[in-house]
Motif scaffolding. Structure first.
Motif, PDB file in Angstrom:
ATOM      1  N   ASP A 139       0.826  -1.206   0.000  1.00  0.00           N
ATOM      2  CA  ASP A 139       0.000   0.000   0.000  1.00  0.00           C
ATOM      3  C   ASP A 139       0.863   1.260   0.000  1.00  0.00           C
ATOM      4  OD1 ASP A 139      -2.314  -1.466  -0.035  1.00  0.00           O
ATOM      5  OD2 ASP A 139      -2.674  -1.337   2.123  1.00  0.00           O
ATOM      6  N   VAL A 140       1.894   1.279   0.853  1.00  0.00           N
ATOM      7  CA  VAL A 140       2.758   2.456   0.943  1.00  0.00           C
ATOM      8  C   VAL A 140       3.500   2.685  -0.364  1.00  0.00           C
ATOM      9  CG1 VAL A 140       4.811   3.414   2.061  1.00  0.00           C
ATOM     10  CG2 VAL A 140       3.023   2.360   3.447  1.00  0.00           C
ATOM     11  N   LEU A 141       4.057   1.605  -0.944  1.00  0.00           N
ATOM     12  CA  LEU A 141       4.788   1.747  -2.207  1.00  0.00           C
ATOM     13  C   LEU A 141       3.858   2.169  -3.347  1.00  0.00           C
ATOM     14  CD1 LEU A 141       7.407  -1.135  -2.307  1.00  0.00           C
ATOM     15  CD2 LEU A 141       7.841   1.315  -2.292  1.00  0.00           C
ATOM     16  N   SER A 142       2.619   1.684  -3.331  1.00  0.00           N
ATOM     17  CA  SER A 142       1.663   2.078  -4.371  1.00  0.00           C
ATOM     18  C   SER A 142       1.376   3.574  -4.287  1.00  0.00           C
ATOM     19  CB  SER A 142       0.367   1.280  -4.239  1.00  0.00           C
ATOM     20  OG  SER A 142       0.588  -0.099  -4.492  1.00  0.00           O
ATOM     21  N   ARG A 143       1.196   4.084  -3.054  1.00  0.00           N
ATOM     22  CA  ARG A 143       0.951   5.526  -2.880  1.00  0.00           C
ATOM     23  C   ARG A 143       2.178   6.337  -3.293  1.00  0.00           C
ATOM     24  NH1 ARG A 143      -1.541   3.764   1.947  1.00  0.00           N
ATOM     25  NH2 ARG A 143       0.229   4.493   3.198  1.00  0.00           N
ATOM     26  N   TRP A 144       3.363   5.832  -2.927  1.00  0.00           N
ATOM     27  CA  TRP A 144       4.598   6.506  -3.311  1.00  0.00           C
ATOM     28  C   TRP A 144       4.740   6.531  -4.832  1.00  0.00           C
ATOM     29  CZ3 TRP A 144       8.998   4.285  -5.703  1.00  0.00           C
ATOM     30  CH2 TRP A 144      10.112   5.125  -5.766  1.00  0.00           C
ATOM     31  N   LEU A 145       4.372   5.424  -5.478  1.00  0.00           N
ATOM     32  CA  LEU A 145       4.444   5.338  -6.933  1.00  0.00           C
ATOM     33  C   LEU A 145       3.488   6.324  -7.587  1.00  0.00           C
ATOM     34  CD1 LEU A 145       5.575   3.946  -9.455  1.00  0.00           C
ATOM     35  CD2 LEU A 145       3.801   2.194  -9.195  1.00  0.00           C
ATOM     36  N   ASN A 169       8.935  -6.464  -7.351  1.00  0.00           N
ATOM     37  CA  ASN A 169       9.281  -7.098  -6.074  1.00  0.00           C
ATOM     38  C   ASN A 169       9.532  -6.088  -4.966  1.00  0.00           C
ATOM     39  OD1 ASN A 169       9.706  -9.363  -4.428  1.00  0.00           O
ATOM     40  ND2 ASN A 169      11.920  -9.261  -4.727  1.00  0.00           N
ATOM     41  N   PHE A 170       8.687  -5.035  -4.901  1.00  0.00           N
ATOM     42  CA  PHE A 170       8.731  -4.056  -3.817  1.00  0.00           C
ATOM     43  C   PHE A 170      10.062  -3.307  -3.763  1.00  0.00           C
ATOM     44  CE2 PHE A 170       5.752  -7.366  -2.893  1.00  0.00           C
ATOM     45  CZ  PHE A 170       4.641  -6.715  -2.382  1.00  0.00           C
ATOM     46  N   ASP A 171      10.735  -3.189  -4.904  1.00  0.00           N
ATOM     47  CA  ASP A 171      12.031  -2.520  -4.990  1.00  0.00           C
ATOM     48  C   ASP A 171      11.812  -1.111  -5.540  1.00  0.00           C
ATOM     49  OD1 ASP A 171      14.538  -1.548  -6.005  1.00  0.00           O
ATOM     50  OD2 ASP A 171      15.321  -3.588  -5.849  1.00  0.00           O
ATOM     51  N   ALA A 172      12.055  -0.088  -4.707  1.00  0.00           N
ATOM     52  CA  ALA A 172      11.785   1.293  -5.109  1.00  0.00           C
ATOM     53  C   ALA A 172      12.666   1.727  -6.273  1.00  0.00           C
ATOM     54  CB  ALA A 172      11.987   2.227  -3.919  1.00  0.00           C
ATOM     55  N   ALA A 173      13.927   1.293  -6.289  1.00  0.00           N
ATOM     56  CA  ALA A 173      14.836   1.673  -7.380  1.00  0.00           C
ATOM     57  C   ALA A 173      14.322   1.149  -8.718  1.00  0.00           C
ATOM     58  CB  ALA A 173      16.242   1.146  -7.100  1.00  0.00           C
ATOM     59  N   ARG A 174      13.863  -0.109  -8.733  1.00  0.00           N
ATOM     60  CA  ARG A 174      13.324  -0.677  -9.973  1.00  0.00           C
ATOM     61  C   ARG A 174      12.041   0.025 -10.385  1.00  0.00           C
ATOM     62  NH1 ARG A 174      11.848  -6.132 -11.206  1.00  0.00           N
ATOM     63  NH2 ARG A 174      11.650  -5.099 -13.208  1.00  0.00           N
ATOM     64  N   GLY A 256      -3.564 -23.540   5.509  1.00  0.00           N
ATOM     65  CA  GLY A 256      -4.768 -24.342   5.710  1.00  0.00           C
ATOM     66  C   GLY A 256      -5.000 -24.709   7.160  1.00  0.00           C
ATOM     67  N   GLY A 257      -3.954 -24.754   7.956  1.00  0.00           N
ATOM     68  CA  GLY A 257      -4.102 -25.125   9.364  1.00  0.00           C
ATOM     69  C   GLY A 257      -4.312 -23.949  10.290  1.00  0.00           C
ATOM     70  N   MET A 258      -4.505 -22.744   9.749  1.00  0.00           N
ATOM     71  CA  MET A 258      -4.628 -21.548  10.587  1.00  0.00           C
ATOM     72  C   MET A 258      -5.968 -20.861  10.377  1.00  0.00           C
ATOM     73  SD  MET A 258      -0.781 -19.957  10.181  1.00  0.00           S
ATOM     74  CE  MET A 258      -0.999 -18.855  11.583  1.00  0.00           C
ATOM     75  N   LYS A 259      -6.474 -20.297  11.453  1.00  0.00           N
ATOM     76  CA  LYS A 259      -7.715 -19.537  11.415  1.00  0.00           C
ATOM     77  C   LYS A 259      -7.398 -18.059  11.621  1.00  0.00           C
ATOM     78  CE  LYS A 259     -10.583 -23.336  13.179  1.00  0.00           C
ATOM     79  NZ  LYS A 259     -11.521 -23.771  14.243  1.00  0.00           N
ATOM     80  N   GLY A 260      -8.347 -17.209  11.271  1.00  0.00           N
ATOM     81  CA  GLY A 260      -8.153 -15.778  11.419  1.00  0.00           C
ATOM     82  C   GLY A 260      -8.265 -15.082  10.080  1.00  0.00           C
ATOM     83  N   THR A 261      -8.216 -13.767  10.093  1.00  0.00           N
ATOM     84  CA  THR A 261      -8.296 -12.997   8.857  1.00  0.00           C
ATOM     85  C   THR A 261      -6.996 -13.152   8.069  1.00  0.00           C
ATOM     86  OG1 THR A 261      -7.357 -11.000   9.848  1.00  0.00           O
ATOM     87  CG2 THR A 261      -9.749 -11.297  10.027  1.00  0.00           C
ATOM     88  N   ASP A 262      -7.039 -12.726   6.816  1.00  0.00           N
ATOM     89  CA  ASP A 262      -5.831 -12.779   5.991  1.00  0.00           C
ATOM     90  C   ASP A 262      -4.695 -12.006   6.648  1.00  0.00           C
ATOM     91  OD1 ASP A 262      -7.300 -14.220   4.188  1.00  0.00           O
ATOM     92  OD2 ASP A 262      -7.539 -12.588   2.739  1.00  0.00           O
ATOM     93  N   ALA A 263      -5.018 -10.824   7.204  1.00  0.00           N
ATOM     94  CA  ALA A 263      -3.998  -9.984   7.827  1.00  0.00           C
ATOM     95  C   ALA A 263      -3.415 -10.657   9.071  1.00  0.00           C
ATOM     96  CB  ALA A 263      -4.580  -8.622   8.185  1.00  0.00           C
ATOM     97  N   GLU A 264      -4.273 -11.311   9.873  1.00  0.00           N
ATOM     98  CA  GLU A 264      -3.803 -11.973  11.094  1.00  0.00           C
ATOM     99  C   GLU A 264      -2.892 -13.153  10.774  1.00  0.00           C
ATOM    100  OE1 GLU A 264      -7.712 -10.978  13.915  1.00  0.00           O
ATOM    101  OE2 GLU A 264      -7.598 -12.855  12.772  1.00  0.00           O
ATOM    102  N   VAL A 265      -3.277 -13.961   9.793  1.00  0.00           N
ATOM    103  CA  VAL A 265      -2.453 -15.107   9.393  1.00  0.00           C
ATOM    104  C   VAL A 265      -1.149 -14.621   8.773  1.00  0.00           C
ATOM    105  CG1 VAL A 265      -2.319 -17.110   7.864  1.00  0.00           C
ATOM    106  CG2 VAL A 265      -4.442 -16.624   9.099  1.00  0.00           C
ATOM    107  N   ALA A 266      -1.234 -13.555   7.977  1.00  0.00           N
ATOM    108  CA  ALA A 266      -0.028 -13.001   7.339  1.00  0.00           C
ATOM    109  C   ALA A 266       0.976 -12.542   8.383  1.00  0.00           C
ATOM    110  CB  ALA A 266      -0.411 -11.839   6.424  1.00  0.00           C
ATOM    111  N   LYS A 272       2.693 -11.341   3.179  1.00  0.00           N
ATOM    112  CA  LYS A 272       1.739 -10.275   2.933  1.00  0.00           C
ATOM    113  C   LYS A 272       0.317 -10.837   2.892  1.00  0.00           C
ATOM    114  CE  LYS A 272       5.099  -7.472   0.497  1.00  0.00           C
ATOM    115  NZ  LYS A 272       6.227  -8.313   0.940  1.00  0.00           N
ATOM    116  N   PRO A 273      -0.694 -10.056   3.329  1.00  0.00           N
ATOM    117  CA  PRO A 273      -2.082 -10.522   3.319  1.00  0.00           C
ATOM    118  C   PRO A 273      -2.538 -11.010   1.953  1.00  0.00           C
ATOM    119  CG  PRO A 273      -1.905  -8.504   4.601  1.00  0.00           C
ATOM    120  CD  PRO A 273      -0.573  -8.721   3.952  1.00  0.00           C
ATOM    121  N   TYR A 274      -2.046 -10.375   0.885  1.00  0.00           N
ATOM    122  CA  TYR A 274      -2.423 -10.799  -0.466  1.00  0.00           C
ATOM    123  C   TYR A 274      -1.997 -12.241  -0.720  1.00  0.00           C
ATOM    124  CZ  TYR A 274      -2.590 -10.934  -5.584  1.00  0.00           C
ATOM    125  OH  TYR A 274      -2.850 -11.282  -6.886  1.00  0.00           O
ATOM    126  N   ALA A 275      -0.803 -12.612  -0.218  1.00  0.00           N
ATOM    127  CA  ALA A 275      -0.306 -13.981  -0.406  1.00  0.00           C
ATOM    128  C   ALA A 275      -1.200 -14.980   0.322  1.00  0.00           C
ATOM    129  CB  ALA A 275       1.126 -14.090   0.106  1.00  0.00           C
TER     130      ALA A 275
END
Length: 326
Positions: A139-145, A169-174, A256-266, A272-275
């Motif tokens: 999110d931060v890199l997207s706003r910076w971009l 790959n979250f690389d600001a220089a690239r 698969g063995g974990m419960k919770g929101t995407d953010a909590e498991v991440a 990252k939550p997206y993963a």
């Protein structure tokens, strides 16, 4: 403070005598140093812009360095001193640096520039301004971009910005280099669309691996073999591909063995939550039992390559057979 907050802080609060610029993102470190140097308004760099390497500052050299920090600038109002990869011990800090930082030379701006925190004195707790140049979130890199794109006279939508961040790959220089390339391609006022990103932005190897593992999860053999061929053609190792596949199915199994929101498991898994979201989608398609079987089979193949039972190419072929044809 984070790098993205630094420019505003420098503008509002002005220069401070001591900065710790630390983090693995080289682009953010370089931009922070450049901003500090510009704020010092140095017209005589040979006299007032001094660079040191941290590994050289030992014993008497460190004592002399601290003494030189009190040298007044020549024909400028500020003197800029930067030290790269400097990791003093607690004893060195107490005996040489503590007194200076408590009462610094007002005309000297000292910046310690490190790619990591190291395992010695905790410099973040020693006063001064800490600029965190670590990898930023999506999110931060997207706003910076967004800001970077606007400054180059271009437009971009949220989806395309996110895709660029992932491709790079979250690389600001690239991200900066790819944006400059698109600026030349599209011209002033051009719009960066998803199609533009897909066609012209070079994908980082890690993103290609991500696409490969996603193709395996979807059992999309055509996409898998196209990406695999591209990776191998560019010198990527078969054993590394097999290890990436095994790691992917292990991550699916753990998710698969974990419960919770995407953010909590991440947060627990350190990803990252997206993963987590994509892994859960793959789990729902394949089923937890099949995922566990894939992981155990691929892990066994990895072990077989290490013992010499399989060559890397043979083990990868066996893994592909298990995923797509079993």
């Amino acid at each position: 403070m984070k790098f993205v907050q630094f420019a505003k802080s420098l503008k509002e609060e002005g220069l401070r005598p001591f900065y710790l610029v630390e983090g693995e993102d080289a682009y953010f470190r370089e931009r922070t140093v450049a901003a500090l140097r510009a704020a010092c308004e140095i017209s005589n760099p040979a006299l007032n812009d001094m660079r040191y390497e941290g590994e050289s500052l030992k014993g008497d050299a460190l004592v002399s360095f601290v003494s030189e920090l009190r040298t007044l600038p020549f024909f400028d109002s500020k003197r800029f001193v930067r030290v790269y990869e400097f990791y003093p011990t607690e004893r060195e800090w107490e005996s040489c640096l503590k007194e200076y930082v408590a009462s610094p030379c007002p005309s000297t701006v000292l910046a310690i520039v490190n790619c990591s925190a190291g395992k010695r004195a905790d410099l973040k707790r020693k006063g001064g301004v800490f600029v965190d140049c670590g990898k930023e979130t999506e999110d931060v890199l997207s706003r910076w971009l967004f800001g970077l794109v606007r400054r180059m006279g271009l437009e971009i939508d949220a989806e395309s910005a996110t895709l660029m961040v992932r491709y790079c790959n979250f690389d600001a220089a690239r991200l900066k280099l790819e944006t400059e390339k698109l600026s030349l391609l599209l011209g002033h006022g051009g719009r960066i669309s998803r199609q533009t990103v897909e066609e012209y932005v070079a994908k980082d190897v890690e993103y290609k691996i991500y696409e490969l593992t996603q193709a395996a999860s979807r059992k999309n053999a055509q996409a898998f073999f196209e990406i695999l061929g591209d990776l191998l053609e560019k010198g990527y190792d078969e054993n590394a591909v097999l290890a990436s596949l095994a790691s992917h199915f292990r991550a699916l199994s753990e998710t698969g063995g974990m419960k919770g929101t995407d953010a909590e498991v991440a947060a627990v898994l350190g990803v990252k939550p997206y993963a987590v979201k994509k892994n859960r989608e793959a789990l729902s398609r394949l089923g937890a039992e099949r995922v566990q079987t894939y992981y155990l089979d691929l892990y066994a193949l990895l072990a077989d390559t290490r013992s010499g039972l399989y060559k890397a190419s043979g083990a990868l072929s066996a893994a592909i057979a298990k995923i797509f044809f079993s």
